[in-house]
Design a protein around this motif. Structure first.
Motif, PDB file in Angstrom:
ATOM      1  N   VAL A  26      -5.452  -4.025   2.525  1.00 38.20           N
ATOM      2  CA  VAL A  26      -4.178  -3.599   3.115  1.00 38.20           C
ATOM      3  C   VAL A  26      -3.163  -3.054   2.105  1.00 38.20           C
ATOM      4  O   VAL A  26      -2.612  -1.963   2.290  1.00 38.20           O
ATOM      5  CB  VAL A  26      -3.551  -4.767   3.902  1.00 38.20           C
ATOM      6  CG1 VAL A  26      -2.110  -4.457   4.305  1.00 38.20           C
ATOM      7  CG2 VAL A  26      -4.378  -5.049   5.151  1.00 38.20           C
ATOM      8  N   TYR A  27      -2.889  -3.789   1.045  1.00 38.50           N
ATOM      9  CA  TYR A  27      -1.769  -3.405   0.188  1.00 38.50           C
ATOM     10  C   TYR A  27      -2.119  -2.253  -0.757  1.00 38.50           C
ATOM     11  O   TYR A  27      -1.298  -1.361  -1.000  1.00 38.50           O
ATOM     12  CB  TYR A  27      -1.242  -4.621  -0.567  1.00 38.50           C
ATOM     13  CG  TYR A  27      -0.828  -5.715   0.384  1.00 38.50           C
ATOM     14  CD1 TYR A  27       0.275  -5.543   1.215  1.00 38.50           C
ATOM     15  CD2 TYR A  27      -1.559  -6.895   0.522  1.00 38.50           C
ATOM     16  CE1 TYR A  27       0.647  -6.520   2.123  1.00 38.50           C
ATOM     17  CE2 TYR A  27      -1.186  -7.878   1.428  1.00 38.50           C
ATOM     18  CZ  TYR A  27      -0.090  -7.690   2.223  1.00 38.50           C
ATOM     19  OH  TYR A  27       0.267  -8.654   3.134  1.00 38.50           O
ATOM     20  N   THR A  63      -4.264  -0.022  -0.008  1.00 38.74           N
ATOM     21  CA  THR A  63      -4.315   1.133   0.896  1.00 38.74           C
ATOM     22  C   THR A  63      -2.915   1.654   1.198  1.00 38.74           C
ATOM     23  O   THR A  63      -2.717   2.858   1.351  1.00 38.74           O
ATOM     24  CB  THR A  63      -5.074   0.755   2.180  1.00 38.74           C
ATOM     25  OG1 THR A  63      -6.405   0.379   1.825  1.00 38.74           O
ATOM     26  CG2 THR A  63      -5.132   1.920   3.158  1.00 38.74           C
ATOM     27  N   ALA A  64      -1.927   0.744   1.265  1.00 34.51           N
ATOM     28  CA  ALA A  64      -0.545   1.200   1.499  1.00 34.51           C
ATOM     29  C   ALA A  64      -0.091   2.137   0.375  1.00 34.51           C
ATOM     30  O   ALA A  64       0.499   3.193   0.636  1.00 34.51           O
ATOM     31  CB  ALA A  64       0.396   0.008   1.610  1.00 34.51           C
ATOM     32  N   PHE A  65      -0.377   1.782  -0.874  1.00 33.39           N
ATOM     33  CA  PHE A  65      -0.027   2.683  -1.982  1.00 33.39           C
ATOM     34  C   PHE A  65      -0.807   3.992  -1.889  1.00 33.39           C
ATOM     35  O   PHE A  65      -0.258   5.068  -2.133  1.00 33.39           O
ATOM     36  CB  PHE A  65      -0.265   1.993  -3.335  1.00 33.39           C
ATOM     37  CG  PHE A  65       0.875   1.110  -3.772  1.00 33.39           C
ATOM     38  CD1 PHE A  65       1.922   1.628  -4.532  1.00 33.39           C
ATOM     39  CD2 PHE A  65       0.932  -0.224  -3.393  1.00 33.39           C
ATOM     40  CE1 PHE A  65       2.989   0.825  -4.926  1.00 33.39           C
ATOM     41  CE2 PHE A  65       2.003  -1.037  -3.769  1.00 33.39           C
ATOM     42  CZ  PHE A  65       3.038  -0.512  -4.532  1.00 33.39           C
TER      43      PHE A  65
END
Lengths: 229, 229, 229, 229
Positions: A98-99, A101-103
């Motif tokens: 998740v995180y 992928t956010a970047f």
């Protein structure tokens, strides 16, 4: 053939799920035997908990499937390009954690804000550009690998074992499959820490260079003293 | 020697992982036997789930390894400095837990925003400065401990059993190893609460002093009435 | 009757809980047998861990309960409207999963910010309007289904197997019950990723159209090559 | 005496931990037998996993400990005040769950942003003021209960089974102990949803009144049709 390697690939893929990095079947790990130039990779769409060594697909560096009845991961050609270009890499992991992928989605490099990051990645984790329409149409997965290699011109992939592809997700690598998964875990945790750090200190520039160097070197340099020998 | 202490160190290190405070091998707990001046600490790079009492490394207050075949945690000298300077401390924990590390990376003290915090820490948790290039080059881990001790000039470490090192991560301590892990759990949870509270009330100054005093005293003061006697 | 279908409905409802999408009893899955025009649905207020096939309530496309002693989910009429209007749908899931519900509550469509989203949803997930006071008074659950169908005028529900109802929560669907749960998992994860992406890139427009098309097609198009055949 | 009640109190306290609402020993549940005017409550500082019915402390409505060798929760007098003032309440839960505590610390009521909230709480969850220095000094826990009762003047506690105490944390209640824990779970989840919703729609006013009324009534009104009879 390569029974030990297939078992290692199974274990590394299972860790992907038990560590919470993947949901459904959104991730895959491969590991290469450099002597024979053959790598084993997760089959596409198979549940992690059901993986067995006989499911692992073996592929050579020409991209030919040399063993296995199942279709390899749809990202196989990306792994192949990374093995071809990065000679010291022994394992590759792709997740949509998740995180990180956010970047990736935001197209922002992951800045080195602390020693957790410095312990694993020597500086900011770079963003690889999205593919053009032509590259997508021609050979999406192979061109993804080529774009990553292009992005690493002038970067030592063993000092920066991760990349964030714009609009997509991270790839990591390492000495072997398990090591590449550990780098995925480190990347995801550093991304989560950064997402919590940035609102507290929006103008933070990153850690002092002497701290970055010290932490990276104590784990990875010639005089590393972390862990057991 | 010190078989009970080694078992306690194993249990406290295992709690680090089962409580979700650490990923990979990013954390370590030690506990000291003040009578002999010897502390036990986790070996470097060993998985928590595989820890056994025979793995625990025993170190004296001169920093000499007095028992154990494995290398002690690379943070051992930091623990040593804390035991030397803080005479009442019986256990030390170091983690890179996500939310406390976010405050460390940002270089922001953790304000006391509620009674959960006041139950464990008597005021804002301080930030310890980063080391200079000279301190890093000379003796990184020992100087980390010395910087923490310097930061605590005028602060009672038993009333404030935690610190956030800038660009790095938290250290906590307590009556023994397990107590220091509980303070790490409390610190991480308070940091997570603060990260959710600050966007709701950006100018919040912290809890009224009489509430802080009441909560801290009912758990830790001479007339404490929390728990069983 | 329809013993296999009832077992499938049990398994899909249990996955709702084990995947972390629901708390308490806030979610339900149904699956339809198109040959007989009968669907099975979770009974209202029963704990997931205690569900057995004999608890599953069978309902026909007129909304008549044809088997089962328990009351069906209070959302049954919403499922019914979706089965009536979307002929290719074989399963429906309703949850109050945290991040997808946040977008629902905010009345904001979920933009397609990356390939994780594109792998499952062909574009932004739409927001269905809240019901009027009259619609609520008349037949709340049936009118919820009708409002979703109205929202999908001109949208192919098999290419966009999800909707966010304003002030309420998401509904997803798929080829069968289990497939609809997987779409709920995908939706929740994409919503969580978007909530972390937006602060990093507030003006992000969404992924390039050729990347959206490629990812959707490689999993769902006529020449799909994800998974095993 | 009251063996069934003691078992119910054990089960409700264990759910506190398994549901992820508490860390360490930061929470407690009680349940009252209205016939005898005696309630059972968790002992102070005891681990949830080790709780047994014989540990449960029985207290009457005068605050006298009538059975049990252990000290009752340090929050016992708060529970007592709530049982005295709110005649229909059968169980009380206190936690320091992260997201509800964030709203408490910020001193902000929890707005009703969606139907998940409306299913459990009839409107915004109110904030109870912090105690004065005099109230803290005089009788902290009893005065906490009295401040909550003062805050509920004109509010039906059975329609609003939760409160957020400023700088402290939430209290919830219900028909019995287990019901009060479920309201704690609902409150925590609604707080988490609100924290994700507010950045997406900072000026959101809350759900339309007819939707609030419908959702609350279908679960709790005289013609409720949620669950089994």
């Amino acid at each position: 053939m390569l029974e030990e390697l297939k078992l290692a690939v199974v274990d590394a893929n299972k860790l992907l799920e038990t560590s919470g990095l993947v949901r459904l079947t959104w991730g895959n790990v491969s590991e290469i035997d450099r002597a024979s130039g053959i790598f084993g990779i997760k089959p596409s769409g198979v549940a992690y908990s059901e993986l067995e060594p006989s499911h692992i697909v073996l592929v050579d560096l020409e991209g030919k499937q040399v063993e296995g009845d199942l279709n390899p991961s749809s990202d196989t050609k990306t792994h192949l390009e990374l093995y071809r270009a990065f000679q010291e890499v022994g394992g590759v992991t792709h997740t949509h954690s998740v995180y990180a992928t956010a970047f990736s989605q935001a197209g922002r490099e992951l800045p080195c804000l602390g020693t957790t990051h410095a312990d694993h990645f020597y500086g900011a984790v770079p963003v690889c550009r999205a593919l053009t329409a032509e590259e997508v149409a021609e050979d999406y997965e192979a061109n993804t690998g080529k774009a990553i290699v292009e992005c690493f011109e002038g970067i030592n992939p063993m000092e920066m074992p991760a990349v964030l592809q714009h609009f997509h997700a991270p790839f990591t690598w390492g000495k072997n499959g398990m090591d590449s998964v550990k780098n995925s875990i480190a990347l995801e945790t550093c991304a989560q820490m950064a997402l919590s750090t940035l609102p507290l200190a929006p103008n933070l520039g990153g850690i002092p260079h002497h701290v970055l160097m010290k932490h990276y070197q104590r784990k990875h340099g010639p005089d590393a003293y972390y862990g057991q020998l």
